[in-house]
Design a protein around this motif. Structure first.
Motif, mmCIF file in Angstrom:
data_model
loop_
_atom_site.group_PDB
_atom_site.id
_atom_site.type_symbol
_atom_site.label_atom_id
_atom_site.label_comp_id
_atom_site.label_asym_id
_atom_site.label_seq_id
_atom_site.Cartn_x
_atom_site.Cartn_y
_atom_site.Cartn_z
ATOM 1 N N LEU A 191 0.838 -1.238 -0.002
ATOM 2 C CA LEU A 191 -0.022 0.104 -0.115
ATOM 3 C C LEU A 191 0.750 1.284 -0.168
ATOM 4 C CD1 LEU A 191 -3.073 0.799 0.131
ATOM 5 C CD2 LEU A 191 -2.522 0.957 2.619
ATOM 6 N N LEU A 192 0.821 2.191 -1.093
ATOM 7 C CA LEU A 192 1.631 3.127 -1.262
ATOM 8 C C LEU A 192 0.937 4.432 -1.402
ATOM 9 C CD1 LEU A 192 2.686 0.485 -3.406
ATOM 10 C CD2 LEU A 192 4.946 2.123 -3.204
ATOM 11 N N SER A 193 1.700 5.516 -1.069
ATOM 12 C CA SER A 193 1.072 6.922 -0.912
ATOM 13 C C SER A 193 1.664 7.569 -2.132
ATOM 14 C CB SER A 193 1.125 7.886 0.286
ATOM 15 O OG SER A 193 0.691 7.186 1.435
ATOM 16 N N PRO A 194 0.905 8.070 -3.288
ATOM 17 C CA PRO A 194 1.287 8.717 -4.484
ATOM 18 C C PRO A 194 1.586 10.162 -4.136
ATOM 19 C CG PRO A 194 -1.096 8.327 -4.658
ATOM 20 C CD PRO A 194 -0.572 7.656 -3.371
ATOM 21 N N PRO A 195 2.166 11.025 -5.053
ATOM 22 C CA PRO A 195 2.138 12.297 -4.663
ATOM 23 C C PRO A 195 0.927 13.050 -4.403
ATOM 24 C CG PRO A 195 3.756 11.475 -6.482
ATOM 25 C CD PRO A 195 3.048 10.528 -6.154
ATOM 26 N N GLN A 196 0.880 14.188 -3.548
ATOM 27 C CA GLN A 196 -0.469 14.870 -3.420
ATOM 28 C C GLN A 196 -0.835 15.463 -4.527
ATOM 29 O OE1 GLN A 196 -2.109 14.881 -0.202
ATOM 30 N NE2 GLN A 196 -3.537 15.819 -1.641
ATOM 31 N N ALA A 197 -2.137 15.391 -5.094
ATOM 32 C CA ALA A 197 -2.502 15.968 -6.141
ATOM 33 C C ALA A 197 -3.065 17.597 -5.698
ATOM 34 C CB ALA A 197 -3.815 15.136 -6.644
ATOM 35 N N ARG A 254 22.635 0.059 2.116
ATOM 36 C CA ARG A 254 22.386 -1.293 1.270
ATOM 37 C C ARG A 254 20.927 -1.808 1.210
ATOM 38 N NH1 ARG A 254 26.677 -5.018 3.598
ATOM 39 N NH2 ARG A 254 26.100 -3.674 5.488
ATOM 40 N N ALA A 255 20.568 -2.319 0.209
ATOM 41 C CA ALA A 255 19.087 -3.176 0.201
ATOM 42 C C ALA A 255 19.342 -4.489 0.851
ATOM 43 C CB ALA A 255 18.630 -3.260 -1.110
ATOM 44 N N VAL A 256 18.163 -4.782 1.600
ATOM 45 C CA VAL A 256 18.159 -6.180 2.311
ATOM 46 C C VAL A 256 16.938 -6.728 1.838
ATOM 47 C CG1 VAL A 256 18.249 -7.469 4.275
ATOM 48 C CG2 VAL A 256 19.782 -5.357 3.984
ATOM 49 N N VAL A 257 16.873 -8.046 1.473
ATOM 50 C CA VAL A 257 15.527 -8.560 1.277
ATOM 51 C C VAL A 257 15.716 -10.103 2.027
ATOM 52 C CG1 VAL A 257 14.221 -9.670 -0.492
ATOM 53 C CG2 VAL A 257 15.660 -7.489 -1.030
ATOM 54 N N LEU A 271 10.122 -9.336 1.889
ATOM 55 C CA LEU A 271 10.117 -8.337 2.505
ATOM 56 C C LEU A 271 11.382 -7.670 2.507
ATOM 57 C CD1 LEU A 271 8.970 -8.035 6.292
ATOM 58 C CD2 LEU A 271 11.143 -6.887 5.467
ATOM 59 N N ALA A 272 11.502 -6.150 2.205
ATOM 60 C CA ALA A 272 12.318 -5.349 1.834
ATOM 61 C C ALA A 272 12.827 -4.466 2.884
ATOM 62 C CB ALA A 272 12.366 -4.584 0.429
ATOM 63 N N PRO A 289 6.503 -3.546 -0.361
ATOM 64 C CA PRO A 289 6.919 -2.274 -0.777
ATOM 65 C C PRO A 289 8.504 -2.470 -0.052
ATOM 66 C CG PRO A 289 5.676 -2.175 1.294
ATOM 67 C CD PRO A 289 5.615 -3.532 0.971
ATOM 68 N N THR A 290 9.202 -1.293 -0.922
ATOM 69 C CA THR A 290 10.579 -1.036 -0.515
ATOM 70 C C THR A 290 10.923 0.217 -0.190
ATOM 71 O OG1 THR A 290 11.316 -0.445 -2.942
ATOM 72 C CG2 THR A 290 11.388 -2.696 -2.379
ATOM 73 N N PRO A 291 11.754 0.299 0.819
ATOM 74 C CA PRO A 291 12.197 1.538 1.202
ATOM 75 C C PRO A 291 12.361 2.829 0.182
ATOM 76 C CG PRO A 291 13.337 0.060 2.455
ATOM 77 C CD PRO A 291 12.650 -0.518 1.446
ATOM 78 N N TRP A 292 13.037 2.223 -0.994
ATOM 79 C CA TRP A 292 13.432 2.844 -2.092
ATOM 80 C C TRP A 292 12.280 3.188 -3.252
ATOM 81 C CZ3 TRP A 292 15.523 -1.438 -0.716
ATOM 82 C CH2 TRP A 292 15.239 -2.742 -1.608
ATOM 83 N N GLY A 293 10.941 2.679 -3.037
ATOM 84 C CA GLY A 293 9.814 3.525 -3.562
ATOM 85 C C GLY A 293 9.101 2.301 -4.491
#
Length: 517
Positions: free
Chosen positions: A86-92, A259-262, A251-252, A185-189
């Motif tokens: 579940l992600l939040s897109p840029p505010q419209a 550094r990325a961890v999965v 899970l990310a 979801p990943t911390p990098w989007g």
């Protein structure tokens, strides 16, 4: 974020006092019996967000379940769903709150999709995959946006790239995303997707146009897939550096130096847990480790990253003594990064116990908590403990629930952490209706009532809970009610329930719900 209850009022009342206890269950014996309808936990309101056949695009054909077409399957919400992100897109500019919901769509059984049970592989291939849905908050509730900017389907017809060290052997492109069991979801989007065992899909789709019958195609499935759900034109990428294996969940996170961890689990009744630590921020190179029982928890043992080891990751993990868990499934990480939770669905075939798999001959399951020293996901050793041992506390052996628990469960499969730090557990008994209802359960992870369990939602008969995700701003929990009515003996013509409509002219429908306090 200051800790505050997102939970139902009944669970909030459990936070008062009480010594540590085992197998404590104070609720009435009949509260969790499977029924034709669902049951909402005290203090919650439930709304329908999306369901099988719901329109995703404005030009989609109407839902005609008695005669499904490829066009319907491509442009409507699919038969099955597990919440991946579940992600939040840029505010419209209009200021309307919006979210982007990503679901995995693992199954499309012919017996439940088609009136005569005769398979239509072209339709089934489009029913499975991944779905991206736009949501907006209007008049105090979340609703779907038909034809939203990010709304899309990934399925058997989606073109994907492959990247990383195995590209030279398996190829650089492939048609299709198959057997996706979960996501993160990943911390990098971006969002990561966990492809499972695609062999049954390759056989089912063999006569279609994408060459699934070709032997070389098998090695192009079973990877971690990454895509950007906020960009409707993004091409999914399968990362071969993370190895090829049937995955149950992924899970990310990141290390403190970026550094990325999965983390990911093997989709098997006797499966392993793995970790990938990237060399940098990308997922094209790094080190895969497997969890091995050691001391008071697990040690992470590094594996070879040569191409044969990556393509045959299961054998690579077994060779170094990877810990075999009882049907490892969902993963969840605490907000501070200090605790990692693993759902184990149980394995009746187990004959020898160990500290992280406490029972032989049991398919009730349990939940493991790992402590990440210094909140470092790349640490070499994770201490571990069992925080819940599932099953009917009256009849099952060795169950463990926290003090003041008001519910019990079987076969935990999906995990999520809410904004207050409570662990939500989604169960999946594969349609078994003989013992208890599947649903979404909440366990407190700290405080005097640590381990206390209550239910937020009980699914109708034959359904499973496909995970949860949360919007803290509106105090909303989203859940997936998977394949209601799909008991082992059920069919399209004779489902165990016709939830959510309960109409005789409608089939049961997988449904995305919202729970608000």
């Amino acid at each position: 974020m200051r800790r505050r209850p997102l939970l139902l009022s009944g669970l909030a009342a459990l936070t008062a006092g009480g010594a540590k206890a085992q197998s404590v269950y104070a609720g009435p014996s009949n509260i969790q019996k499977p029924a034709l309808d669902d049951k909402i936990g005290a203090g919650f309101s439930r709304r329908v967000i999306a369901r099988w056949g719901g329109l995703l695009q404005p030009n989609a054909p109407p839902f005609t379940p008695n005669a499904l077409t490829v066009s319907q399957a491509s442009n409507q919400f699919p038969y099955d769903a597990v919440i991946a992100a579940l992600l939040s897109p840029p505010q419209a500019q209009d200021g309307i709150p919006r979210l982007v919901l990503v679901t995995a769509n693992p199954t499309a059984p012919a017996r439940m999709l088609f009136p005569a049970g005769t398979d239509n592989a072209a339709v089934a291939g489009r029913e499975q995959g991944v779905t991206v849905v736009n949501l907006q908050y209007l008049s105090g509730r979340w609703v779907t946006v038909v034809g939203g900017y990010q709304t899309r389907r990934l399925s058997d017809g989606t073109l994907c790239q492959l990247s990383g060290p195995a590209v030279g052997q398996v190829g650089s492109t492939v048609q299709g995303v198959l057997a996706v069991n979960g996501g993160s979801p990943t911390p990098w989007g971006s969002v990561l997707l966990a492809e499972g065992d695609a062999s049954h899909w390759l056989a089912r789709l063999a006569d279609l146009e994408f060459g699934y019958s070709a032997p070389e195609n098998a090695s192009r499935f079973g990877w971690v897939v990454e895509f950007d759900p906020l960009d409707p034109l993004s091409i999914p990428v399968k990362h071969t550096a993370l190895g090829r294996i049937a995955r149950a969940d992924v899970l990310a996170t990141t290390t403190k130096d970026g550094r990325a961890v999965v983390f990911f689990t093997q989709d098997s009744k006797a499966g392993m847990m793995f970790r990938f630590v990237a060399d940098g921020t990308a997922l094209d190179s790094g080190t895969i480790s497997v969890a091995v029982l050691g001391g008071d928890g697990i040690d992470w043992v590094s594996l070879s990253n040569d191409v044969p080891s990556l393509v045959g990751l299961e054998n690579t993990g077994v060779t170094v003594g990877g810990e075999i868990f009882d049907a490892p499934g969902g993963l969840a990480l605490s907000e501070d990064g200090g605790k990692l939770y693993l759902a184990c669905g149980g394995n009746a075939a187990r004959t020898v116990t160990d500290t992280l798999n406490p029972r032989t001959g049991s398919d009730d399951g349990h939940v493991v908590q790992f402590t990440l020293p210094g909140s470092d996901p790349a640490a070499e050793h994770f201490p571990a403990s069992l925080v819940l041992i599932a099953g009917d506390p009256v009849t099952a052996r060795g169950t463990q629930y926290g003090p003041g628990s008001q519910a019990w469960l079987r076969k935990p499969r999906r995990l999520a952490i809410d904004p207050a730090g409570n662990l939500w557990i989604g169960t999946d008994q594969h349609g078994d209706t003989t013992k208890t209802a599947d649903g979404l359960f909440m366990m407190q992870t700290s405080g005097p009532a640590q381990g206390a369990l209550a239910y937020a939602y009980l699914a109708p008969i034959g359904a499973a809970a496909g995970g949860a995700a949360f919007d803290a701003n509106t105090k909303t929990a989203f859940g997936a009610v998977r394949h209601p009515g799909a008991t082992p003996e059920a069919s399209f013509a004779n489902p165990a329930t016709r939830w959510p409509t309960l109409r005789p002219d409608m089939p049961p429908q997988t449904t995305i719900i919202s729970l608000t306090t």
